[in-house]
Design an enzyme around this catalytic site. Structure first.
Site, PDB file in Angstrom:
ATOM      1  N   GLN A  46       1.913  -6.046  -3.297  1.00  0.00           N
ATOM      2  CA  GLN A  46       2.403  -6.174  -1.911  1.00  0.00           C
ATOM      3  C   GLN A  46       3.699  -5.360  -1.742  1.00  0.00           C
ATOM      4  OE1 GLN A  46       1.287  -9.442  -3.489  1.00  0.00           O
ATOM      5  NE2 GLN A  46      -0.600  -8.492  -2.866  1.00  0.00           N
ATOM      6  N   ASP A 104       0.811  -1.227   0.000  1.00  0.00           N
ATOM      7  CA  ASP A 104       0.000   0.000   0.000  1.00  0.00           C
ATOM      8  C   ASP A 104       0.841   1.273   0.000  1.00  0.00           C
ATOM      9  OD1 ASP A 104      -2.281  -1.603   0.105  1.00  0.00           O
ATOM     10  OD2 ASP A 104      -2.237  -1.667   2.292  1.00  0.00           O
ATOM     11  N   GLY A 113      -4.650  -4.328  -3.619  1.00  0.00           N
ATOM     12  CA  GLY A 113      -5.647  -3.284  -3.845  1.00  0.00           C
ATOM     13  C   GLY A 113      -4.886  -2.062  -4.310  1.00  0.00           C
ATOM     14  N   HIS A 114      -5.008  -1.741  -5.583  1.00  0.00           N
ATOM     15  CA  HIS A 114      -4.200  -0.678  -6.179  1.00  0.00           C
ATOM     16  C   HIS A 114      -5.097   0.472  -6.632  1.00  0.00           C
ATOM     17  CE1 HIS A 114      -0.713  -3.675  -7.182  1.00  0.00           C
ATOM     18  NE2 HIS A 114      -0.914  -3.495  -5.891  1.00  0.00           N
ATOM     19  N   LYS A 153       2.046   2.155  -5.034  1.00  0.00           N
ATOM     20  CA  LYS A 153       2.664   1.578  -6.255  1.00  0.00           C
ATOM     21  C   LYS A 153       1.817   1.867  -7.492  1.00  0.00           C
ATOM     22  CE  LYS A 153       2.379  -2.444  -4.312  1.00  0.00           C
ATOM     23  NZ  LYS A 153       1.990  -2.073  -2.941  1.00  0.00           N
TER      24      LYS A 153
END
Ligand code: GDP
Ligand code: IMO
Ligand code: MG
Length: 431
Positions: free
Chosen positions: A224, A13, A40-41, A16
């Protein structure tokens, strides 16, 4: 050759996706190399928010070859949900492709992840319950299914015949869970074979070889973070893949000699979701303030993220294990209203005063360690509109320069807000 990996250099988080989206404009090929829908991006363009889990964060640009590599695990329902939502929002997915070698997360992987977590009490990992560990375990144990297996009925039959009896025994006797018949699994596989069909890229060897020959710019998107890496993270409180830049080579199918830059994406502080040691964690009002201003709640699970001060010891470890050549610092704006900021420069063993300047990888030791901090002044002004280095407040420049000194690599990108526009690019790796 200017191929670049964007890798999370903390516990995930870090922002990225924002950096990947930003650089994707200059790239020709964008590859997600590991992880699955545990990621989760978030990308924000003109106040519009896009959330990605498996789809590479470069997909918002037209005509970029976006590839989900062999090192990933794909949960069919999540993939369908994510792509349907993007299509509904008008995103063109014609250049999105999946490696036939990617592994599939099957319904029982999700069941096992959930039951394991729910039954582990104080020993739980705090996983996203997306079936990640069980899918990678089966891949390594050679008990998994790959995307390409869906298109050969005879092979699929024999794979399921080999896999299901043992899996069902384990599901029933160990987990007390639902079992799956071969017919049920065949139907499931047939359904998703059709959904995956337009995306499966059997020509990936030729496509990537041509891209390299033509000197196309390749951007690898990590999921990650290095501290969640199965080999180099805070094991067992890690994910089950290799987010480190080395994972970009194994997970994409493009070997390490084709990689030039590795950008370690690093928040101006640190967060962590789930269990595991976190030496600079703040469990007080300051941690609460960071969480609130930084909106530190998980994109995938909505869990509150644990927050703490920047840890230069951990970052130096990431420079080594991630092969970082530069940093992208994100969320510096979260500190706009802070009187002072702390940076952890070393750890001290509370028992004997021993100082650690290098990250001790034995996490059993971490409960005895406390951070050694230095304190810097805040800037007490909104820096989100700064367009270049010179427009940053003096104290923000001092803070960033000190991070560079302590970590030992240059900062080439500074993110001052969630939006694509709120970024200072000091040097573009693709320029
Ligand atoms: P990722 O998993 O590394 O891609 O990061 P996430 O998307 O899970 O979490 C990062 C969050 O911070 C997202 O909500 C982003 O929109 C947001 N974000 C990224 N960069 C910045 C920044 O510089 N400032 C602020 N305030 N938010 C940011
Ligand atoms: P992105 O790509 C933050 C964490 C989970 C848990 C551990 C193992 O958005 O940075 P898993 O479901 O992978 O078996 O969970 O890893 N985790 C993440 N934390 N960001 C992520 O992804 C994460 N993906 C997994 O919270 O502690
Ligand atoms: Mg995330």
């Amino acid at each position: 050759m200017k191929n670049t990996v964007v890798v999370g250099a903390q516990w995930g988080d870090e922002g990225k996706a924002k950096i990947t989206d930003l650089l994707a404009e200059y790239a020709d090929v964008i590859i997600r190399y590991q992880g699955g829908c545990n990621a989760g991006h978030t990308v924000v363009v003109n106040n519009e928010k896009y959330k990605f889990h498996l789809v590479p964060s470069g997909v918002l640009y037209k005509n970029k070859f976006c590839f989900i590599g062999a090192g990933t695990v794909i949960h069919p329902e999540s993939f369908l949900e994510e792509t349907s939502e993007l299509i509904k929002r008008g995103v063109n997915l014609s250049s999105l492709k999946i490696s036939p070698l990617a592994s599939i997360t099957l319904p029982y992987h999700i069941d096992i992840d959930g039951i394991s977590e729910n039954n582990s009490g104080k020993n739980k990992i705090g996983t996203t319950k997306k079936g990640i560990g069980p899918t990678y375990s089966d891949k390594i144990g050679r008990y998994g299914l790959k995307i390409q297996d869906l298109y050969d009925e005879e092979l699929l039959n024999s794979r399921l015949e080999a896999i299901l009896p043992l899996k069902n025994k384990i599901l029933k006797e160990v987990y007390g869970s639902k079992i799956y018949t071969k017919d049920e699994m065949l139907q499931y596989c047939r359904k998703y074979a059709e959904i995956f069909r337009p995306y499966v890229c059997n020509e990936w060897v030729s496509n990537l070889s041509t891209a390299l020959k033509e000197d196309k710019k390749i951007l690898f998107e990590g999921a990650q973070g290095i501290m969640l890496d199965i080999d180099y993270g805070t094991y067992p409180y890690v994910t089950s893949s290799n987010p480190i830049a080395g994972g970009a080579a194994t997970g994409s199918g493009i070997g390490p000699t084709y990689i030039n830059n590795v950008i370690g994406v690093t928040k101006a502080y640190i967060t962590r979701v789930g269990e595991g040691p976190f030496i600079t964690e703040l469990t007080d009002a300051t941690g609460e303030k960071i969480r609130e201003i930084g909106a530190e709640f998980g994109t995938t699970t909505l869990r509150p993220r644990r927050c703490g001060w920047f840890d230069a010891v951990l970052s130096r470890y990431c420079v080594l294990t991630g092969g970082l050549t530069q940093m992208a610092i994100t969320k510096i704006d979260v500190f706009n209203d802070f009187d002072e900021l702390k940076i952890c420069t070393a750890y001290k063993d509370k028992r004997n005063g021993k100082i650690y300047k290098d990250y001790p990888t034995n996490i059993n030791l971490h409960k005895f360690l406390e951070p050694v901090y230095e304190t810097l002044k805040g800037w007490k002004t909104n820096l989100s509109n700064a367009k270049n280095w010179d427009e940053l407040p003096k104290n923000a420049q001092i803070y960033l320069k000190r991070l560079e000194e302590l970590v030992g690599i240059p900062i080439k990108i500074i993110s001052t807000g969630a939006d694509r526009e709120q970024t200072i690019i000091i040097e573009n790796p693709f320029a």
